[in-house]
Design an enzyme around this catalytic site. Sequence first.
Site, mmCIF file in Angstrom:
data_model
loop_
_atom_site.group_PDB
_atom_site.id
_atom_site.type_symbol
_atom_site.label_atom_id
_atom_site.label_comp_id
_atom_site.label_asym_id
_atom_site.label_seq_id
_atom_site.Cartn_x
_atom_site.Cartn_y
_atom_site.Cartn_z
ATOM 1 N N TRP A 102 0.792 -1.237 -0.070
ATOM 2 C CA TRP A 102 0.116 0.020 -0.412
ATOM 3 C C TRP A 102 0.705 1.082 -0.073
ATOM 4 O O TRP A 102 0.716 2.133 -0.735
ATOM 5 C CB TRP A 102 -0.916 -0.081 1.580
ATOM 6 N N ASP A 173 -1.294 6.762 6.221
ATOM 7 C CA ASP A 173 -2.561 5.560 5.836
ATOM 8 C C ASP A 173 -2.413 4.876 7.002
ATOM 9 O O ASP A 173 -2.285 3.904 7.357
ATOM 10 C CB ASP A 173 -2.466 5.208 4.826
ATOM 11 N N LYS A 197 -12.172 -1.788 7.862
ATOM 12 C CA LYS A 197 -11.243 -2.299 8.747
ATOM 13 C C LYS A 197 -11.827 -2.082 9.724
ATOM 14 O O LYS A 197 -12.595 -2.976 10.711
ATOM 15 C CB LYS A 197 -9.842 -1.881 7.685
HETATM 16 C C1 LIG Z 1 -7.449 -1.082 2.507
HETATM 17 C C2 LIG Z 1 -6.487 -0.495 2.506
HETATM 18 C C3 LIG Z 1 -6.212 0.362 1.553
HETATM 19 C C4 LIG Z 1 -7.311 0.890 0.530
HETATM 20 O O1 LIG Z 1 -8.784 1.057 1.297
HETATM 21 P P1 LIG Z 1 -9.570 1.233 -0.247
HETATM 22 O O2 LIG Z 1 -10.568 1.897 0.744
HETATM 23 O O3 LIG Z 1 -10.144 0.085 -1.092
HETATM 24 O O4 LIG Z 1 -8.653 2.851 -1.022
HETATM 25 C C5 LIG Z 1 -5.182 1.333 1.151
HETATM 26 N N1 LIG Z 1 -4.514 1.238 2.331
HETATM 27 C C6 LIG Z 1 -4.493 0.554 3.603
HETATM 28 C C7 LIG Z 1 -2.990 0.388 4.165
HETATM 29 C C8 LIG Z 1 -5.409 -0.462 3.728
HETATM 30 O O5 LIG Z 1 -5.486 -2.031 4.843
#
Ligand SMILES: *Cc1c(COP(=O)(O)O)cnc(C)c1O
Length: 361
Positions: A102, A173, A197
């Site tokens: 990511w 993030d 999540k």
């Molecule tokens: C799930 C996730 C994403 C992607 O999220 P979206 O809502 O599908 O854009 C990005 N970064 C991390 C760390 C994730 O766990």
Amino acid sequence: MKIIYNFSAGPAMLPVSVMKRVKEEFNNWKKLGISILEISHRSEQFMEHIYDIEMDLRELLNIPENYKVLFCHGGARGQFSAVPMNLLNTNSNPDYIDNGYWSHAAFVEAKKYCSPNLIKVQKIVNNNVYILPMHDWKISTKSSYIHYCPNETIEGIAINEEPFFNDKLIVGDFSSTILSRVINIKKYGIIYASAQKNIGVSGITLIIIRNDLLHTKNIVIPSILDYKKIAKHSSLFNTPSTFSWYVSGLVFKWLKNKGGVKNIQNINTVKANLLYNTIDKSNLYINNIDKNNRSYMNVTFKLSNYKLNKIFLEESLENGLYALKGHRIVGGFRASIYNAMSIKGVKKLIEFMVYFENKYG
Ligand SMILES: *Cc1c(COP(=O)(O)O)cnc(C)c1O
């Protein structure tokens, strides 16, 4: 009904009591005789609800006064674009820490808007994966901000150190780790997370941003990604994902009832330790991530005998353990054990893993 333990990485399981509440009030929200799906985002009841949501979140994460809380569209990937678009009004280029899938994807997106410096911090020594400690990161002196991902959901790699780069602006993030442990918000300029999540259901994205960063002069930025605009309109510039927002509020209440983030952090630590101990004791299960960098939200493992992969997946499902398959790019298995997963669920998984190793290992 047979109990299923859901280890999905996202959209992930929700607390049972939250699901129950959604069901109970689905047709008749706040005794209005209509559903949460049918009400205006500008109605008195909804506005009141989102005010409470923000207050609960501020309490849970101890968010300082000089930070705004925004709820917006586009998921974490939307933020991969929004962050550079909003922050880049100088000529200096940001640093992107690459510690997994990511964080790398965020770098690739940022390249559309600037020339980010890619800083790889993942090392493999004797087949073991570890992350360079922060003081060894080769941060540029002039970078406009540093972006990193404290929990790489796919590989199960975590960076638990608190950032300390003098007064550098840090963007994180936090999609798969927000609310799972205590964090010091003050260390960050922007924290963002998609909801599916640890917050609730997909559709909404949380941003916690320091007030002085709401300054973009970039006029070509789409309005729905413009932090200043979103903040000015209290996250109601356009129609938000009302249902997702509502569910996140129920999850925050649930978490408060559980004793808040500190308490859930203790529970999460117990869960992860139980699983990693099982893996480390076994001859069949392998996790080669350095102990300091193991994620306690996404526990990944491989089987030493890959021929057993298919049958592990089939039998685990028969035993009520759902979605243990690893992400397609890394293979193997992954148990996502976010806040909503109980210790009991983790113990069920361990019971199965031990049984499986005894039978086939
Ligand atoms: C799930 C996730 C994403 C992607 O999220 P979206 O809502 O599908 O854009 C990005 N970064 C991390 C760390 C994730 O766990």
